[in-house]
Design an enzyme around this catalytic site. Structure first.
Site, PDB file in Angstrom:
ATOM      1  N   ASP A  15      -9.881  -0.753  10.714  1.00  0.00           N
ATOM      2  CA  ASP A  15      -8.709  -1.099  11.537  1.00  0.00           C
ATOM      3  C   ASP A  15      -8.280   0.043  12.453  1.00  0.00           C
ATOM      4  O   ASP A  15      -8.114  -0.139  13.654  1.00  0.00           O
ATOM      5  CB  ASP A  15      -7.513  -1.482  10.648  1.00  0.00           C
ATOM      6  CG  ASP A  15      -7.692  -2.844   9.998  1.00  0.00           C
ATOM      7  OD1 ASP A  15      -8.478  -3.653  10.522  1.00  0.00           O
ATOM      8  OD2 ASP A  15      -7.044  -3.084   8.964  1.00  0.00           O
ATOM      9  N   ARG A  96       4.589   5.889   3.050  1.00  0.00           N
ATOM     10  CA  ARG A  96       4.907   5.561   4.455  1.00  0.00           C
ATOM     11  C   ARG A  96       5.972   6.468   5.051  1.00  0.00           C
ATOM     12  O   ARG A  96       5.821   6.938   6.171  1.00  0.00           O
ATOM     13  CB  ARG A  96       5.290   4.081   4.614  1.00  0.00           C
ATOM     14  CG  ARG A  96       4.213   3.097   4.163  1.00  0.00           C
ATOM     15  CD  ARG A  96       2.829   3.490   4.581  1.00  0.00           C
ATOM     16  NE  ARG A  96       1.807   2.578   4.115  1.00  0.00           N
ATOM     17  CZ  ARG A  96       0.579   2.928   3.743  1.00  0.00           C
ATOM     18  NH1 ARG A  96       0.192   4.190   3.788  1.00  0.00           N
ATOM     19  NH2 ARG A  96      -0.287   2.033   3.338  1.00  0.00           N
ATOM     20  N   ASP A 125       3.870  -2.726   5.181  1.00  0.00           N
ATOM     21  CA  ASP A 125       3.702  -1.368   5.689  1.00  0.00           C
ATOM     22  C   ASP A 125       4.173  -1.204   7.134  1.00  0.00           C
ATOM     23  O   ASP A 125       4.718  -0.169   7.508  1.00  0.00           O
ATOM     24  CB  ASP A 125       2.250  -0.910   5.529  1.00  0.00           C
ATOM     25  CG  ASP A 125       1.925  -0.600   4.072  1.00  0.00           C
ATOM     26  OD1 ASP A 125       2.853  -0.199   3.350  1.00  0.00           O
ATOM     27  OD2 ASP A 125       0.766  -0.768   3.669  1.00  0.00           O
ATOM     28  N   SER A 177      -9.369  -4.861   0.462  1.00  0.00           N
ATOM     29  CA  SER A 177      -8.509  -3.966   1.231  1.00  0.00           C
ATOM     30  C   SER A 177      -7.875  -3.001   0.235  1.00  0.00           C
ATOM     31  O   SER A 177      -7.233  -3.424  -0.733  1.00  0.00           O
ATOM     32  CB  SER A 177      -7.435  -4.776   1.958  1.00  0.00           C
ATOM     33  OG  SER A 177      -6.422  -3.901   2.402  1.00  0.00           O
TER      34      SER A 177
END
Ligand code: ARG
Length: 405
Positions: A15, A96, A125, A177
């Site tokens: 990604d 994050r 996220d 993932s």
């Protein structure tokens, strides 16, 4: 004319590699990539850095965020016994905000106008990154390429990558993932999307299968200071090292797997598998020490605050007034959480088998049924008469209406 600069949160995966190319080709931006070392499993990060440079980045910075993550983020998670929906120890949610902080710092340093991330439009996220970044600097623009491009499936993304010279490396072979860091691993997608399917053995990498665990139990002593682990088996070490050490020990015994259905902020239920051997063992020990050191009312009230804390952090409100206020509560409670807990690991289990503390409110004299009892039994009758007064009064009234219990 020089192009505007965007700071990209880069992992080296499919990604963010496609993002890296797309931001240059489609948005006409120059890129400063930031790779966060947060304790994830990875190949040489120097190779990741070189890959970004080969794809035309102005610069790629690999930043070791582990100490900062442990000292200023995971400490609060420990104080809060952090588990979203009573199960998920927030591993992705905790990194994050710290990554966002570094991204904003780099953006300031290089004069970037934008920050970009590779999170999908369906997950939590994106909310966490964007809320944190906007709280830290509302003037920065945010670009989420995966929400804008029309590469809907992984196959389309890989085809685009191949067409545009993005090296896709191992991506083809990856059936899940994965997001991981020193707190643990999150595994989603593939066969896991059917919640009836048992997680295949190959998703787990830091917890041993029971068949491969030692046949003898292992006891481990964890020492805490103000609620934070500070030593293992009598050896003083940093909290960061305690986490690493516990991951190793608990993982070896196959402890720390979670398989759950979780409610995302964006309204979707998702099937998630996690493994966090060290953190789950440390939280278990921490809770056992709190049972001993926290006064009854604080101990009973704290889970309400913990629940609120975990939900807030899950929902991306790390930098928020309520979070700060809840932290102040946590901080006060943790002052007396000092002592040592003994854990026993065996065949996927972790149990608390001992605890001791100078701050203990457990009084053997009060608790004992043997010699040396200091409890005043004569006070009990009056206490019971008054404590039960509301219900005995109610029962009397009920009886006057012919209602028997
Ligand atoms: N569901 C978890 C969360 O929202 C984990 C997300 C993991 N992310 C990933 N890219 N696999 O915190």
């Amino acid at each position: 004319m020089a192009r505007e600069i965007v700071v990209l949160a880069y992992s080296g995966g499919l990604d963010t590699s496609v993002c890296l190319r797309w931001l240059q080709d489609e948005m006409d931006l120059d890129i400063v990539a930031v790779v966060g070392e947060v304790g994830q499993e990875h190949d040489d990060l120097e190779i990741t850095r070189q890959k970004a440079l080969d794809m035309g980045c102005l610069e790629c910075r690999v930043i070791d965020m582990r100490q900062e993550l442990a000292d200023n983020y995971l400490t609060w998670a420990m104080a809060a016994n952090a588990k979203y929906e009573k199960k998920y120890p927030l591993l992705s949610a905790l990194t994050r905000p710290v990554i966002s902080k570094y991204l904003v710092d780099v953006a300031h340093e290089v004069g970037a106008k934008y920050i970009a991330h590779g999170c999908t439009g369906k997950g939590n996220d994106q909310v966490r990154f964007e809320t944190a970044i906007h709280t830290l600097d509302p003037s920065l623009g945010i670009i989420a390429p995966t929400r804008e491009w029309d590469l809907l499936t992984r196959e389309q993304e890989m085809a685009w990558a191949e067409e545009h010279g993005v090296p896709i490396g191992q991506s083809k072979a990856k059936p899940y993932s994965i997001d991981d860091n020193l707190w643990g691993r999150a595994i989603e997608c593939g066969v896991l999307e059917n919640p009836w399917n048992e997680p295949p053995d190959d998703i787990w990498t830091i917890t041993a299968d029971i068949d491969d665990t030692p046949n003898t139990p292992e006891e481990v002593e964890v020492e805490f200071e103000k609620g934070i682990p500070c030593g293992i088996n009598g050896q003083k070490m940093s909290y960061l090292d305690c986490i690493y050490k516990m991951n190793e020990i608990a993982g070896k015994h196959g402890y720390g797997r979670i398989d759950m259905i979780e409610n995302r902020l964006v309204g979707v239920k998702s099937r998630e598998c996690y493994e966090l051997p060290g953190p789950l063992a440390l939280i278990l020990a921490h809770e056992a020490l709190e049972d001993m050191c926290l006064e009854l009312e604080v101990l009973h009230f704290k889970p309400t605050i913990e629940h609120q804390w975990a939900t807030l952090v899950y929902n991306g409100q790390w930098f928020s007034p309520l979070k700060n206020a809840l932290d102040a509560f946590m901080n006060y409670t943790q002052q007396s959480v000092n002592g040592t807990v003994r854990l026993k690991f065996y065949k996927g289990n972790c149990t608390v088998v001992g605890r001791k503390s100078d701050w203990s409110l457990y009084d053997e004299g009060l608790a004992t049924y043997g010699e040396g009892d200091t409890f005043d039994r004569t006070a009990a009758k009056g206490f019971i008469d008054l404590y039960s007064l509301p219900v005995t009064t109610w029962a009397k009234n009920q009886r006057s209406h012919g209602i028997e219990q």
